[in-house]
Design a protein around this motif. Structure first.
Motif, PDB file in Angstrom:
ATOM      1  N   GLY A 167      91.232  27.987  17.111  1.00 30.04           N
ATOM      2  CA  GLY A 167      93.116  27.402  18.263  1.00 30.04           C
ATOM      3  C   GLY A 167      92.885  25.507  18.282  1.00 30.04           C
ATOM      4  O   GLY A 167      91.965  25.392  17.356  1.00 30.04           O
ATOM      5  N   ILE A 168      93.927  25.204  19.171  1.00 33.47           N
ATOM      6  CA  ILE A 168      93.959  24.312  18.551  1.00 33.47           C
ATOM      7  C   ILE A 168      93.293  23.258  19.989  1.00 33.47           C
ATOM      8  O   ILE A 168      93.985  23.794  21.298  1.00 33.47           O
ATOM      9  CB  ILE A 168      95.691  22.923  18.231  1.00 33.47           C
ATOM     10  CG1 ILE A 168      95.797  24.055  17.049  1.00 33.47           C
ATOM     11  CG2 ILE A 168      96.057  22.079  18.529  1.00 33.47           C
ATOM     12  CD1 ILE A 168      96.771  23.991  17.095  1.00 33.47           C
ATOM     13  N   VAL A 169      92.738  22.234  20.262  1.00 28.21           N
ATOM     14  CA  VAL A 169      93.011  21.374  21.029  1.00 28.21           C
ATOM     15  C   VAL A 169      93.705  20.517  22.356  1.00 28.21           C
ATOM     16  O   VAL A 169      94.090  19.660  21.182  1.00 28.21           O
ATOM     17  CB  VAL A 169      91.367  20.058  21.231  1.00 28.21           C
ATOM     18  CG1 VAL A 169      91.196  19.542  22.428  1.00 28.21           C
ATOM     19  CG2 VAL A 169      89.782  21.150  20.857  1.00 28.21           C
ATOM     20  N   ALA A 170      94.388  21.279  22.971  1.00 30.04           N
ATOM     21  CA  ALA A 170      95.463  20.386  24.020  1.00 30.04           C
ATOM     22  C   ALA A 170      95.145  19.554  24.384  1.00 30.04           C
ATOM     23  O   ALA A 170      93.904  19.053  24.468  1.00 30.04           O
ATOM     24  CB  ALA A 170      95.234  21.767  24.926  1.00 30.04           C
ATOM     25  N   ARG A 171      95.727  18.894  25.577  1.00 32.11           N
ATOM     26  CA  ARG A 171      96.254  17.950  25.344  1.00 32.11           C
ATOM     27  C   ARG A 171      96.269  17.808  27.393  1.00 32.11           C
ATOM     28  O   ARG A 171      96.883  16.375  28.149  1.00 32.11           O
ATOM     29  CB  ARG A 171      97.269  16.835  25.258  1.00 32.11           C
ATOM     30  CG  ARG A 171      98.640  17.092  25.675  1.00 32.11           C
ATOM     31  CD  ARG A 171      99.615  16.502  24.918  1.00 32.11           C
ATOM     32  NE  ARG A 171     101.447  17.225  25.240  1.00 32.11           N
ATOM     33  CZ  ARG A 171     102.069  16.521  25.328  1.00 32.11           C
ATOM     34  NH1 ARG A 171     102.368  15.684  25.436  1.00 32.11           N
ATOM     35  NH2 ARG A 171     103.422  17.220  25.115  1.00 32.11           N
ATOM     36  N   GLN A 172      95.549  19.171  27.647  1.00 29.98           N
ATOM     37  CA  GLN A 172      95.251  18.901  28.882  1.00 29.98           C
ATOM     38  C   GLN A 172      94.010  19.477  28.749  1.00 29.98           C
ATOM     39  O   GLN A 172      93.236  20.265  28.442  1.00 29.98           O
ATOM     40  CB  GLN A 172      95.747  19.676  29.816  1.00 29.98           C
ATOM     41  CG  GLN A 172      97.843  19.630  30.098  1.00 29.98           C
ATOM     42  CD  GLN A 172      98.097  20.657  30.782  1.00 29.98           C
ATOM     43  OE1 GLN A 172      99.317  21.424  30.047  1.00 29.98           O
ATOM     44  NE2 GLN A 172      98.863  20.641  31.730  1.00 29.98           N
ATOM     45  N   GLY A 177      88.463  18.623  35.046  1.00 25.38           N
ATOM     46  CA  GLY A 177      88.709  17.688  34.172  1.00 25.38           C
ATOM     47  C   GLY A 177      87.149  17.444  33.454  1.00 25.38           C
ATOM     48  O   GLY A 177      87.290  16.362  32.509  1.00 25.38           O
ATOM     49  N   LYS A 178      86.854  18.785  33.155  1.00 22.86           N
ATOM     50  CA  LYS A 178      84.849  18.347  32.192  1.00 22.86           C
ATOM     51  C   LYS A 178      85.563  19.317  30.873  1.00 22.86           C
ATOM     52  O   LYS A 178      85.221  18.275  29.916  1.00 22.86           O
ATOM     53  CB  LYS A 178      83.716  19.490  33.172  1.00 22.86           C
ATOM     54  CG  LYS A 178      83.965  19.230  34.558  1.00 22.86           C
ATOM     55  CD  LYS A 178      82.425  20.200  34.811  1.00 22.86           C
ATOM     56  CE  LYS A 178      82.647  19.702  36.390  1.00 22.86           C
ATOM     57  NZ  LYS A 178      80.986  19.867  36.794  1.00 22.86           N
ATOM     58  N   ARG A 179      86.513  20.154  30.599  1.00 19.85           N
ATOM     59  CA  ARG A 179      86.642  20.252  28.986  1.00 19.85           C
ATOM     60  C   ARG A 179      88.154  20.206  28.406  1.00 19.85           C
ATOM     61  O   ARG A 179      89.000  21.094  29.741  1.00 19.85           O
ATOM     62  CB  ARG A 179      86.230  22.005  29.215  1.00 19.85           C
ATOM     63  CG  ARG A 179      85.006  21.774  28.924  1.00 19.85           C
ATOM     64  CD  ARG A 179      84.211  23.435  29.647  1.00 19.85           C
ATOM     65  NE  ARG A 179      84.846  24.295  30.494  1.00 19.85           N
ATOM     66  CZ  ARG A 179      85.016  23.939  31.792  1.00 19.85           C
ATOM     67  NH1 ARG A 179      83.908  23.290  32.185  1.00 19.85           N
ATOM     68  NH2 ARG A 179      85.539  24.845  32.715  1.00 19.85           N
ATOM     69  N   TRP A 180      88.839  20.267  28.103  1.00 17.69           N
ATOM     70  CA  TRP A 180      89.542  20.289  26.982  1.00 17.69           C
ATOM     71  C   TRP A 180      90.245  22.203  27.141  1.00 17.69           C
ATOM     72  O   TRP A 180      89.378  22.465  26.913  1.00 17.69           O
ATOM     73  CB  TRP A 180      89.939  19.451  25.891  1.00 17.69           C
ATOM     74  CG  TRP A 180      90.067  18.727  25.735  1.00 17.69           C
ATOM     75  CD1 TRP A 180      89.036  17.405  24.983  1.00 17.69           C
ATOM     76  CD2 TRP A 180      90.889  16.781  26.040  1.00 17.69           C
ATOM     77  NE1 TRP A 180      88.881  16.292  25.668  1.00 17.69           N
ATOM     78  CE2 TRP A 180      90.300  15.916  26.035  1.00 17.69           C
ATOM     79  CE3 TRP A 180      92.175  17.054  26.591  1.00 17.69           C
ATOM     80  CZ2 TRP A 180      91.168  14.735  26.172  1.00 17.69           C
ATOM     81  CZ3 TRP A 180      93.019  15.963  27.114  1.00 17.69           C
ATOM     82  CH2 TRP A 180      91.642  15.174  26.482  1.00 17.69           C
ATOM     83  N   LEU A 181      91.704  22.162  27.138  1.00 14.14           N
ATOM     84  CA  LEU A 181      91.581  23.700  27.302  1.00 14.14           C
ATOM     85  C   LEU A 181      92.036  23.558  25.745  1.00 14.14           C
ATOM     86  O   LEU A 181      92.349  22.678  25.229  1.00 14.14           O
ATOM     87  CB  LEU A 181      93.130  23.728  28.191  1.00 14.14           C
ATOM     88  CG  LEU A 181      93.017  23.556  29.643  1.00 14.14           C
ATOM     89  CD1 LEU A 181      94.437  23.239  29.788  1.00 14.14           C
ATOM     90  CD2 LEU A 181      92.282  24.611  29.616  1.00 14.14           C
ATOM     91  N   ILE A 182      92.035  23.938  25.405  1.00 10.86           N
ATOM     92  CA  ILE A 182      92.799  25.296  23.963  1.00 10.86           C
ATOM     93  C   ILE A 182      94.010  25.892  23.883  1.00 10.86           C
ATOM     94  O   ILE A 182      94.102  26.872  24.527  1.00 10.86           O
ATOM     95  CB  ILE A 182      91.083  26.200  23.471  1.00 10.86           C
ATOM     96  CG1 ILE A 182      90.301  26.081  23.677  1.00 10.86           C
ATOM     97  CG2 ILE A 182      92.114  26.199  21.878  1.00 10.86           C
ATOM     98  CD1 ILE A 182      90.331  24.177  22.872  1.00 10.86           C
ATOM     99  N   ILE A 183      94.667  25.468  22.943  1.00 14.50           N
ATOM    100  CA  ILE A 183      96.440  26.449  22.682  1.00 14.50           C
ATOM    101  C   ILE A 183      95.877  27.589  21.390  1.00 14.50           C
ATOM    102  O   ILE A 183      95.547  27.516  20.583  1.00 14.50           O
ATOM    103  CB  ILE A 183      97.325  25.493  22.283  1.00 14.50           C
ATOM    104  CG1 ILE A 183      97.741  24.597  23.249  1.00 14.50           C
ATOM    105  CG2 ILE A 183      98.883  26.402  21.759  1.00 14.50           C
ATOM    106  CD1 ILE A 183      98.526  23.385  23.051  1.00 14.50           C
TER     107      ILE A 183
END
Length: 212
Positions: A167-172, A177-183
């Motif tokens: 997956g790709i680390v998202a910009r949200q 606010g602890k972890r990046w979301l993943i697309i």
């Protein structure tokens, strides 16, 4: 009069419910983070554009055009999210992986009994993408520190039943606010999810630097 009062109470109650729903909806995701590097921004926009369009998961072998071969946008697998995102910055992983495999076929894993390259499927396999990114010098240490991951990074996991995933680390980030979301696409189409540390991480890759 009683009818008027009842209507007033009903409208007041409805307004309170609307405010409650609105507040929850606003907090569902953190704000979109600013990304200065235009290539990373294009990559992320290419990934985000698949959400709501790629609605299913289909691992079946398909014969593809070359270059820029793709399965129908409404379907695909986890690697297709990455492939389509990279094409948004004019990078065709189908070609890049194929060319590298032709030069160093023995360096790539062979879990499928192949004796030569296959332009239809090689770039759509997580193990091959891992090998390609590592060979090109884009591999980073695996970490359990969320601050070590940045928007546009690629992450691979081993999900239950020993299935590789990417997956790709998202910009949200998550709501806290602890972890990046993943697309990614893990079976229900392209989604943005909180899965960074949900599975065992097997790879971390950064194709573009964060500077302009």
């Amino acid at each position: 009069m009683n009818t008027d009062k009842a209507m007033t109470h009903l409208l007041h109650y409805g307004f309170i419910l609307f405010l409650a729903w609105y507040c929850v909806a606003c907090q569902a995701e953190s704000p979109i983070e600013k990304v200065d590097n235009p290539q990373i921004l294009q990559l992320l926009q290419g990934a985000e554009a698949q959400i709501g369009k790629t609605l299913s998961y289909d691992p079946n072998y398909r014969k593809l055009d070359y270059p820029n071969g793709d399965v129908p946008l409404e379907t695909g697998v986890c690697t297709d999210v990455v492939i389509r995102a990279f094409r948004a910055v004019d990078l065709d992983l189908q070609v890049l992986v194929h060319q590298d495999m032709r030069k160093a076929f023995s360096k790539y894993p062979n879990h499928w009994g192949l004796k030569t390259t296959d332009r239809n499927i090689d770039h759509r396999r997580v193990y091959n993408l891992q090998t390609f990114f590592k060979r090109q010098g884009f591999s980073l240490p695996i970490s359990q520190n969320p601050n070590d991951y940045l928007p546009g990074d690629l992450v691979t996991w081993m999900v239950p039943e020993n299935l590789p995933h990417i997956g790709i680390v998202a910009r949200q980030k998550t709501r806290d606010g602890k972890r990046w979301l993943i697309i990614h696409n893990i079976g229900r189409g392209a989604k943005k999810d909180d899965i960074l540390f949900k599975y065992k991480i097997t790879g971390h890759y950064r194709y573009f630097t964060t500077t302009k």
